[in-house]
Design an enzyme around this catalytic site. Structure first.
Site, PDB file in Angstrom:
ATOM      1  N   ILE A  46      68.716 -14.481 -50.903  1.00 18.92           N
ATOM      2  CA  ILE A  46      67.553 -15.232 -51.797  1.00 18.92           C
ATOM      3  C   ILE A  46      67.456 -16.542 -51.201  1.00 18.92           C
ATOM      4  O   ILE A  46      68.426 -17.472 -51.404  1.00 18.92           O
ATOM      5  CB  ILE A  46      68.049 -15.265 -53.225  1.00 18.92           C
ATOM      6  CG1 ILE A  46      68.273 -13.455 -53.809  1.00 18.92           C
ATOM      7  CG2 ILE A  46      66.894 -15.934 -54.170  1.00 18.92           C
ATOM      8  CD1 ILE A  46      67.033 -12.855 -53.745  1.00 18.92           C
TER       9      ILE A  46
ATOM     10  N   THR B 109      53.316 -18.673 -53.601  1.00 16.11           N
ATOM     11  CA  THR B 109      54.622 -18.071 -53.830  1.00 16.11           C
ATOM     12  C   THR B 109      55.954 -18.919 -53.466  1.00 16.11           C
ATOM     13  O   THR B 109      56.909 -18.651 -53.829  1.00 16.11           O
ATOM     14  CB  THR B 109      54.642 -16.712 -52.654  1.00 16.11           C
ATOM     15  OG1 THR B 109      54.224 -17.451 -51.508  1.00 16.11           O
ATOM     16  CG2 THR B 109      54.012 -15.682 -53.219  1.00 16.11           C
TER      17      THR B 109
ATOM     18  N   LYS C 106      65.438  -9.958 -47.933  1.00 19.01           N
ATOM     19  CA  LYS C 106      64.232  -8.775 -48.053  1.00 19.01           C
ATOM     20  C   LYS C 106      63.392  -9.434 -49.084  1.00 19.01           C
ATOM     21  O   LYS C 106      63.411 -10.136 -49.993  1.00 19.01           O
ATOM     22  CB  LYS C 106      65.126  -7.812 -49.153  1.00 19.01           C
ATOM     23  CG  LYS C 106      66.254  -6.963 -48.143  1.00 19.01           C
ATOM     24  CD  LYS C 106      66.725  -5.931 -49.474  1.00 19.01           C
ATOM     25  CE  LYS C 106      67.826  -5.029 -48.490  1.00 19.01           C
ATOM     26  NZ  LYS C 106      68.254  -4.118 -49.474  1.00 19.01           N
ATOM     27  N   GLY C 107      61.949  -9.299 -48.473  1.00 16.56           N
ATOM     28  CA  GLY C 107      60.883  -9.759 -49.473  1.00 16.56           C
ATOM     29  C   GLY C 107      60.745  -9.402 -50.741  1.00 16.56           C
ATOM     30  O   GLY C 107      61.448  -7.930 -51.179  1.00 16.56           O
TER      31      GLY C 107
ATOM     32  N   GLY D 223      58.407 -10.555 -53.020  1.00 21.59           N
ATOM     33  CA  GLY D 223      56.827 -11.090 -53.852  1.00 21.59           C
ATOM     34  C   GLY D 223      56.247  -9.689 -54.362  1.00 21.59           C
ATOM     35  O   GLY D 223      55.310  -9.936 -55.406  1.00 21.59           O
ATOM     36  N   GLU D 224      56.407  -8.564 -53.992  1.00 28.92           N
ATOM     37  CA  GLU D 224      55.564  -7.174 -54.661  1.00 28.92           C
ATOM     38  C   GLU D 224      56.710  -6.453 -55.310  1.00 28.92           C
ATOM     39  O   GLU D 224      56.146  -5.344 -55.900  1.00 28.92           O
ATOM     40  CB  GLU D 224      54.949  -6.548 -53.477  1.00 28.92           C
ATOM     41  CG  GLU D 224      53.987  -7.514 -52.720  1.00 28.92           C
ATOM     42  CD  GLU D 224      53.363  -7.085 -51.675  1.00 28.92           C
ATOM     43  OE1 GLU D 224      52.514  -6.148 -51.642  1.00 28.92           O
ATOM     44  OE2 GLU D 224      53.891  -7.154 -50.549  1.00 28.92           O
TER      45      GLU D 224
ATOM     46  N   PHE E   8      46.882 -11.984 -53.988  1.00 29.13           N
ATOM     47  CA  PHE E   8      47.510 -10.440 -54.435  1.00 29.13           C
ATOM     48  C   PHE E   8      47.070  -9.497 -53.477  1.00 29.13           C
ATOM     49  O   PHE E   8      47.079  -8.452 -53.927  1.00 29.13           O
ATOM     50  CB  PHE E   8      46.989 -10.330 -55.946  1.00 29.13           C
ATOM     51  CG  PHE E   8      47.373 -11.383 -56.724  1.00 29.13           C
ATOM     52  CD1 PHE E   8      48.745 -12.097 -56.891  1.00 29.13           C
ATOM     53  CD2 PHE E   8      46.233 -12.099 -57.553  1.00 29.13           C
ATOM     54  CE1 PHE E   8      48.923 -12.936 -57.545  1.00 29.13           C
ATOM     55  CE2 PHE E   8      46.424 -13.161 -58.211  1.00 29.13           C
ATOM     56  CZ  PHE E   8      47.875 -13.595 -58.339  1.00 29.13           C
TER      57      PHE E   8
HETATM   58 MO1  MOS Z   1      50.041  -7.828 -50.282  1.00 25.69          MO
HETATM   59  S1  MOS Z   1      49.000  -6.545 -51.391  1.00 25.69           S
HETATM   60  O1  MOS Z   1      50.646  -6.669 -49.275  1.00 25.69           O
HETATM   61  O2  MOS Z   1      48.839  -8.817 -49.894  1.00 25.69           O
END
Ligand code: MOS
Length: 759
Positions: free
Chosen positions: A650, A474, A722-723, A725-726, A246
């Site tokens: 995706i 991930t 496009k990422g 994960g966040e 994270f």
């Molecule tokens: Mo993520 S907080 O950009 O490792």
């Protein structure tokens, strides 16, 4: 029936393949760095400062040394050889410039002040508790409200940041028919990954191997070499699995070089597993922020002014910042913009990246204010956003490469049943439960970075991909394998993926949600080079002799022509005169060069994207929540949450959904649970474990529905990715605070929102 976990791919989406390491993980076969069995290992235990500011006045080692099994005790008096290095955010690799055991000076509570080495973990721990340290303490500064802070404009302390502004926002705000002027607060948060922060170091002569969970093995390799004053070529980092990161495992924390130093000093491998409490101060955290947001609009609902001033806490010596006004300022057609972000120094450890570092606090503040403006205008919040949607940057005028925000709103609103909402606060109720509906925008910049990879393709139709990328849970192993399988026309299980080792071709940091875009782009490049060789060979002899290569494809493990003829891989390899074709590829995004790939090998990620290029590159989403608040106890429940997201191609709808769902759940935590409490008297974190640091547990987590909205974007990178994960946890807190208002008529502008705020 479609399994919710494996959504059917829609347009421009890959297959929902299972994680290729899933079996290894659930059977315990996957070895995490601290699982590595090291012969003759000594165990390290950290001693951390009991004060936040001052000096160590005396250390008495006698009682600690008397514990059976103690090998050595390192303090500033006998071990000051580890050097500092530049902060990650300043182009270095370190999480802080505070060097462990460099001097008796104490910068923050929980700073490393000693390391005990012993034959067993228990002996090391016992001796650590018996180490007698006396301090000369001074009164520390804990946070915004404490005396002794110093404030600096980020634009003054860093060349990397410029506060976005355009037009005359003050005048436009003063003249606006409808205004919102509100202050917001986001709390301190800690990552609390399940896996603790661990480091094991083994020397063989002058060669150092580090086993440590890492989001960036090349930064760790180069950073530790710098801190030890040795050649990076002497250091290898192995990190095959990471049990949650994270952001906390991206930069080099002060413990690693110390463990390496200790292992050299005692001539044995050393293993450190920090306690969860120690992780709160030896690693990083999301700092608390406060915001004043002003929005001005005409009676028609068109925004005319956006003003945003924000402050972020940082440590005394370091200028860590997130400055999310860079991204919040381009979200809507604001007309006039004036923003300013500042850092506030206190006696705290240095903060660091935590999932969507700039967006979580800044987009929360913007989106919360957007909801207040919709209410002030008596407009539906979705329609208010539609009216102010933009396909261009309101600051620079540059276009978005693609932006499917309103498609996301429309999809999510439909599935959620937004049309059933009665906009009047407190108007919806079922028995003892007040019902609130709320929504907000999610967004995350699309980041890309230089990357390298090697791919081998064998005559038997099997392939191997090698890249020093990281799987922080991930799905990177799987997605890398999918890109190779797809490009070479073979099944996923024919691809072996090797990652997590600094001896492999360099990959960027698993941060900024850049990895899928960057590594898939370089893997594609390597595989296409192999493909071209295969086509050339196939056109020379066999069933496809004379067929133009432009009319060939790789399909089902064969080279095929568009007219239906095909040739086996064995024959084509034979024609190529090779048993294996290998390609090493380097890829870098526009604005970067081959020089940046060299820098990647030296530990610099070189991330770019977002607002930096010719076009704005961002992924978007829309999040809707249903909230229930008990009329008597004010207990807050979230029975339902729906998010729709558009993020280019995706690669894998299963891992994409998993990331987005995880983000939404974290967003619930941000809104309702998470806060590291800081004792203002001692500048000390007090709820430093997962019993007292609240995160959403199963009973808190509702029905979560993730909708993947098809989107094609050929500009962002060759993989079109496009990422995401966040992306998921941006905006959730604003959607929930909007639902709290809808249920109760009460605006709570400080997170997390708790029962006591609603009594
Ligand atoms: Mo993520 S907080 O950009 O490792």
């Amino acid at each position: 029936m479609t399994l919710a976990a494996a959504p059917e791919p829609k347009a421009n989406m890959g297959q929902p393949a299972r994680r290729i390491e899933a079996r290894a993980k659930v059977t315990g076969d996957a070895r995490y760095p601290s699982d590595e069995a090291l012969p003759n290992v000594a165990h390290a235990y950290l001693v951390t400062s009991a004060i936040a500011k001052g000096r160590i006045s005396r250390i008495d080692q006698r009682a600690a040394r008397a514990v059976p099994g103690v090998i050595d005790i390192l303090t500033h008096e006998n071990a000051g050889q580890v050097k500092g290095s530049k902060m990650f955010s300043d182009g270095g690799s370190a999480s802080t410039t505070i060097v462990p055991l460099a001097s008796p000076r104490i910068w923050h509570d929980g700073q490393i002040v000693a390391m005990v080495l012993a034959e067993t973990f228990e002996a090391a721990r016992e001796a650590a508790h018996k180490l007698d340290i006396a301090y000369a303490a001074e009164r520390p500064t804990a946070s915004f409200a404490s005396p002794g802070t110093t404030t600096e404009a980020i634009a003054k302390v860093s060349k990397r940041h410029k506060d976005p502004q355009v037009g005359n926002a003050e005048a436009a705000f003063a003249a606006a028919a409808v205004k919102v002027d509100a202050e917001y607060y986001t709390p301190t948060q800690h990552h609390n990954a399940m896996e603790l922060f661990t480091t094991s170091c083994v020397w063989e002569g002058d060669e150092l191997t580090i086993h440590e969970p890492s989001q960036f093995v090349y930064a760790l390799k180069n950073g530790v070499a710098e801190q030890l004053g040795i050649d990076p070529g002497q250091v290898r980092v192995i990190s095959h699995y990471v049990g949650g990161a994270f952001g906390a495992k991206a930069s080099v924390t002060p413990r690693t070089a110390l463990v390496a130093f200790a292992a050299k000093r005692i001539g044995r491998p050393v293993k450190l597993v920090m306690t969860r409490q120690q992780g709160y101060t030896v690693a990083t955290y999301r700092a608390e922020t406060d915001h004043r947001v002003r929005l001005g609009a005409g009676r028609d609902g068109k925004l005319t002014a956006y003003l945003h001033e924000a402050r972020e806490i940082t440590s005394r010596p370091d200028n860590y910042f997130v400055a999310g006004n860079i991204n919040s300022a381009v979200m809507y057609a604001f007309g006039n913009v004036a923003t300013k972000a500042s850092i506030v120094h206190a006696d705290r450890n240095t903060p660091g990246f935590m999932r969507s570092p700039p967006e979580v606090p800044y987009i929360y503040a913007l989106e919360a204010a957007m909801d207040e403006m919709a209410v002030a205008l008596a407009m539906d919040p979705v329609e208010f956003r539609r009216l102010n949607d933009t396909m261009v940057d309101p600051i620079s005028g540059k276009p978005y490469s693609s932006r499917s925000l309103m498609q996301c709103y429309d999809e999510a609103a439909r599935v959620f049943g937004w049309s059933k909402r009665n906009p009047k606060p407190g108007s919806m109720r079922e028995g003892d439960w007040l019902i609130g509906y709320g929504c907000a925008t999610a967004t995350y910049p699309t980041h890309v970075a230089p990357a390298a990879a090697r791919v081998q393709f064998y005559a038997d139709g099997k392939a191997r991909a090698q890249l020093a990328a990281h799987d922080v849970g991930t799905g990177t192993y799987t997605i890398a394998g999918q890109m190779v399988a797809r490009t070479l026309g073979i099944p996923l299980d024919a691809v072996q993926v090797e990652m997590g080792d600094s001896r492999l071709p360099a990959s960027p940091v698993s941060g900024g949600s850049n990895v899928t875009a960057s590594t898939c782009s370089v893997l594609m490049k390597a595989c296409e080079a192999i493909r071209d060789k295969l086509f050339a060979a196939a056109s020379r002899q066999g069933a496809l002799a004379g067929v133009p290569v432009a009319q060939m494809v790789l399909k089902d493990g064969r080279v095929a022509a568009l007219d239906g003829r095909s040739e086996s891989m064995a024959v084509v390899f034979n024609a190529a005169g090779a048993g294996v074709l290998e390609e090493y590829a380097e890829w870098f995004p526009p604005g970067k060069s081959a020089e940046d790939v060299k820098k990647l090998y030296q530990g610099a990620a070189g991330i770019t994207g977002g607002t930096e290029g010719e076009k704005l590159m961002f992924a978007f989403g829309a999040e809707f929540v249903e909230l229930r608040i008990n009329v008597r106890t004010r207990e807050i429940r979230v029975p339902r949450i729906v998010g729709a997201f558009a993020a280019g191609h995706i690669m894998n709808p299963r891992t994409a959904r998993s990331q987005l769902m995880g983000g939404l759940i974290w967003g619930i935590g941000s809104a309702l649970h998470e806060e590291t409490e800081v004792d203002a008297r001692h500048a000390r974190y007090v709820n430093t474990d997962i019993a007292e640091y609240l995160v959403p547990v199963n009973a808190d987590v509702p029905e979560v529905e993730v909708i993947l909205v098809p989107e094609v974007d050929t500009f962002v990178n060759p993989a079109g990715v496009k990422g995401l994960g966040e992306l998921g946890n941006v905006g959730t807190a604003a959607a929930i605070s909007s639902a709290v208002y809808h249920a109760t008529g009460k605006r709570v502008r400080a997170l997390p929102i708790r029962i006591e705020d609603l009594l």
